[in-house]
Scaffold this active site. Sequence first.
Site, PDB file in Angstrom:
ATOM      1  N   LYS A 152       0.687  -1.091  -0.108  1.00  0.00           N
ATOM      2  CA  LYS A 152       0.001  -0.103   0.101  1.00  0.00           C
ATOM      3  C   LYS A 152       0.894   1.184   0.143  1.00  0.00           C
ATOM      4  O   LYS A 152       0.452   2.263  -0.804  1.00  0.00           O
ATOM      5  CB  LYS A 152      -0.784   0.098   1.314  1.00  0.00           C
ATOM      6  CG  LYS A 152      -2.174   1.112   1.156  1.00  0.00           C
ATOM      7  CD  LYS A 152      -2.960   0.643   2.213  1.00  0.00           C
ATOM      8  CE  LYS A 152      -3.983   1.394   2.655  1.00  0.00           C
ATOM      9  NZ  LYS A 152      -3.310   2.295   4.140  1.00  0.00           N
ATOM     10  N   SER A 153       1.768   1.229   0.871  1.00  0.00           N
ATOM     11  CA  SER A 153       2.875   2.568   0.893  1.00  0.00           C
ATOM     12  C   SER A 153       3.536   2.647  -0.308  1.00  0.00           C
ATOM     13  O   SER A 153       3.606   3.834  -0.665  1.00  0.00           O
ATOM     14  CB  SER A 153       3.710   2.231   2.193  1.00  0.00           C
ATOM     15  OG  SER A 153       3.129   2.217   3.186  1.00  0.00           O
ATOM     16  N   GLY A 200      -5.058   8.460   4.978  1.00  0.00           N
ATOM     17  CA  GLY A 200      -4.667   9.142   5.816  1.00  0.00           C
ATOM     18  C   GLY A 200      -3.296   9.641   4.743  1.00  0.00           C
ATOM     19  O   GLY A 200      -2.847  10.711   4.842  1.00  0.00           O
ATOM     20  N   SER A 241       6.933   9.175  12.242  1.00  0.00           N
ATOM     21  CA  SER A 241       5.678   9.217  11.449  1.00  0.00           C
ATOM     22  C   SER A 241       6.340   9.117   9.657  1.00  0.00           C
ATOM     23  O   SER A 241       6.599  10.103   9.441  1.00  0.00           O
ATOM     24  CB  SER A 241       4.691  10.114  11.607  1.00  0.00           C
ATOM     25  OG  SER A 241       3.876  10.157  10.615  1.00  0.00           O
ATOM     26  N   GLN A 243       4.394   9.018   7.485  1.00  0.00           N
ATOM     27  CA  GLN A 243       3.496  10.033   6.404  1.00  0.00           C
ATOM     28  C   GLN A 243       3.906  11.494   6.774  1.00  0.00           C
ATOM     29  O   GLN A 243       4.169  12.425   5.644  1.00  0.00           O
ATOM     30  CB  GLN A 243       2.226   9.857   6.992  1.00  0.00           C
ATOM     31  CG  GLN A 243       1.306   8.463   6.479  1.00  0.00           C
ATOM     32  CD  GLN A 243      -0.015   8.387   7.121  1.00  0.00           C
ATOM     33  OE1 GLN A 243      -0.625   9.353   7.490  1.00  0.00           O
ATOM     34  NE2 GLN A 243      -0.640   7.334   6.813  1.00  0.00           N
ATOM     35  N   ASP A 253       1.085  -0.892  12.261  1.00  0.00           N
ATOM     36  CA  ASP A 253      -0.023  -1.435  11.744  1.00  0.00           C
ATOM     37  C   ASP A 253      -0.553  -2.738  12.038  1.00  0.00           C
ATOM     38  O   ASP A 253      -1.640  -3.405  11.795  1.00  0.00           O
ATOM     39  CB  ASP A 253      -0.140  -1.308  10.063  1.00  0.00           C
ATOM     40  CG  ASP A 253      -0.151   0.238   9.758  1.00  0.00           C
ATOM     41  OD1 ASP A 253      -0.794   1.129  10.470  1.00  0.00           O
ATOM     42  OD2 ASP A 253       0.314   0.703   8.684  1.00  0.00           O
ATOM     43  N   LYS A 289      -5.275   6.345  14.419  1.00  0.00           N
ATOM     44  CA  LYS A 289      -5.564   5.707  12.942  1.00  0.00           C
ATOM     45  C   LYS A 289      -6.968   5.650  12.546  1.00  0.00           C
ATOM     46  O   LYS A 289      -7.878   6.409  13.070  1.00  0.00           O
ATOM     47  CB  LYS A 289      -4.944   4.096  13.298  1.00  0.00           C
ATOM     48  CG  LYS A 289      -3.482   3.931  13.547  1.00  0.00           C
ATOM     49  CD  LYS A 289      -2.834   4.224  12.386  1.00  0.00           C
ATOM     50  CE  LYS A 289      -1.194   4.101  12.501  1.00  0.00           C
ATOM     51  NZ  LYS A 289      -0.680   4.300  11.227  1.00  0.00           N
ATOM     52  N   ARG A 333      -7.289   2.222  17.667  1.00  0.00           N
ATOM     53  CA  ARG A 333      -7.091   0.911  17.668  1.00  0.00           C
ATOM     54  C   ARG A 333      -6.648   0.113  19.076  1.00  0.00           C
ATOM     55  O   ARG A 333      -7.032  -1.120  19.230  1.00  0.00           O
ATOM     56  CB  ARG A 333      -5.875   0.323  16.639  1.00  0.00           C
ATOM     57  CG  ARG A 333      -6.463   0.451  15.274  1.00  0.00           C
ATOM     58  CD  ARG A 333      -5.578   0.230  14.160  1.00  0.00           C
ATOM     59  NE  ARG A 333      -5.947   0.227  12.632  1.00  0.00           N
ATOM     60  CZ  ARG A 333      -5.394   0.826  11.508  1.00  0.00           C
ATOM     61  NH1 ARG A 333      -3.899   0.897  11.774  1.00  0.00           N
ATOM     62  NH2 ARG A 333      -5.861   0.781  10.676  1.00  0.00           N
ATOM     63  N   ARG A 338      -7.984  -3.096   9.301  1.00  0.00           N
ATOM     64  CA  ARG A 338      -7.008  -3.816  10.111  1.00  0.00           C
ATOM     65  C   ARG A 338      -7.575  -4.367  11.490  1.00  0.00           C
ATOM     66  O   ARG A 338      -7.356  -5.532  11.795  1.00  0.00           O
ATOM     67  CB  ARG A 338      -5.852  -2.866  10.803  1.00  0.00           C
ATOM     68  CG  ARG A 338      -5.109  -2.163   9.788  1.00  0.00           C
ATOM     69  CD  ARG A 338      -3.990  -2.730   9.099  1.00  0.00           C
ATOM     70  NE  ARG A 338      -3.178  -1.731   8.111  1.00  0.00           N
ATOM     71  CZ  ARG A 338      -2.859  -2.369   6.953  1.00  0.00           C
ATOM     72  NH1 ARG A 338      -3.078  -3.637   6.609  1.00  0.00           N
ATOM     73  NH2 ARG A 338      -2.364  -1.523   6.210  1.00  0.00           N
TER      74      ARG A 338
END
Length: 423
Positions: free
Chosen positions: A21-22, A92, A164, A166, A312, A339, A343, A385
């Site tokens: 995904k990343s 995100g 992070s 992101q 994750d 998230k 979570r 997830r």
Amino acid sequence: MDIEVKKKRFLKGVISVPGDKSISHRAVMIGSIAEGITEIENFLLGEDCISTINCMKNLGVDIELKGTNVKVQGKGLYLNKSEKILDVGNSGTTIRLLMGILAGQKFETTLTGDDSIKRRPMGRVITPLSMMGAKIEAREGNFAPLTVFGNKLKGIYYKMPIASAQVKSSIMLASLYADDKTTIEEPYPSRNHTELMFSSFGAKVEVNGTKITCYPGYKLQGQKVIVPGDISSAAYFIVAATLVPNSEVTIKNVNVNPTRTGIIDVIKEMGGDIVLTNERTINNEKVADITVKTSRLKGIEIGGSLIPRLIDEIPVIAVAAVFAEGKTVIKDAEELKVKESNRINTITSELKKMGAKIFETEDGMIIEGTGFLKGNTVESYNDHRIAMSLWVAGLMAEGETKIKNAECVNISYPDFYKTFDML
């Protein structure tokens, strides 16, 4: 859609998981601001990555999607003003990384997303981008929807309060538009896909421990990107094959970038039987086949620099911990609270419904390994997830487990349930 899962007697087979995904997100974004054509193979067709494609198309990028192959006609650093508000859906990664690209454009853009995105903190990206000269207007509390007013940017030295990928990637993308070098210092290393991809596309990046320095003025050139399988998707099969009796599962062509393999290290430390074969490097990323066999696990303590390498995967590690001997403590994982769902709270409450001895803490959870779960009706909280972790729990629970809103797996793994049925 609700889905039911029953206890499994064994899992055996050879599978592949969808593209990372990343890497899929980054290949489309970096390909869009490069010059020339970028061809992407094994692109993840999850909803989040499709959101990235749609946003880049709205910014004037010509993108062709055929099956899992994507062709991006790069526009160079400067994109076209979007005629409409950009909707990132549940992603995100899309909103945070795009903010970095949009900060250096010559126009303003408004970004929004679903209810989950509107609850996720954007201040952590707004702060460094503002230091670089970007002007960003957000809803009170620094939440989306938000508008990025493109501006001339300056290079900065930024010490990140949390690790992070992101936030780091957003600053790195903005640094391409800056007047001078930008250095980012992380408390711990986070996933480094952006650094690796910058290098392969021709950007100048220097990595020195936890410091990353990016230099503007280098042309990005379109590349061929082969996306390896996503280790975050493989994690559910790794844990399931470890727990379900008489199991042996091989997952082919998985990304085993060391910044992402915390799940393998943890399950091995707990006593798991995991072997990597056919190890190789593709587009600067390490790739291998992973074979997992049933094992007896013991509880361990997980925290510190390990957390960014498995953030994750913590919900499914919690499931593994229920079946480990002794106590498992997970700490330093406050990031889980922001998230798609909180979570820490969601996995704790749902595993409790199934009879787990699991307790929420300020920065993680404590799990007593009882070796027993009973089927129940559980809630996914529209968090992919959580849904996938509860499915693994259901494979080990006595009786039947019903997962509500189970279609949220489409965010990252549309064929998740189908792949398990093949084993």
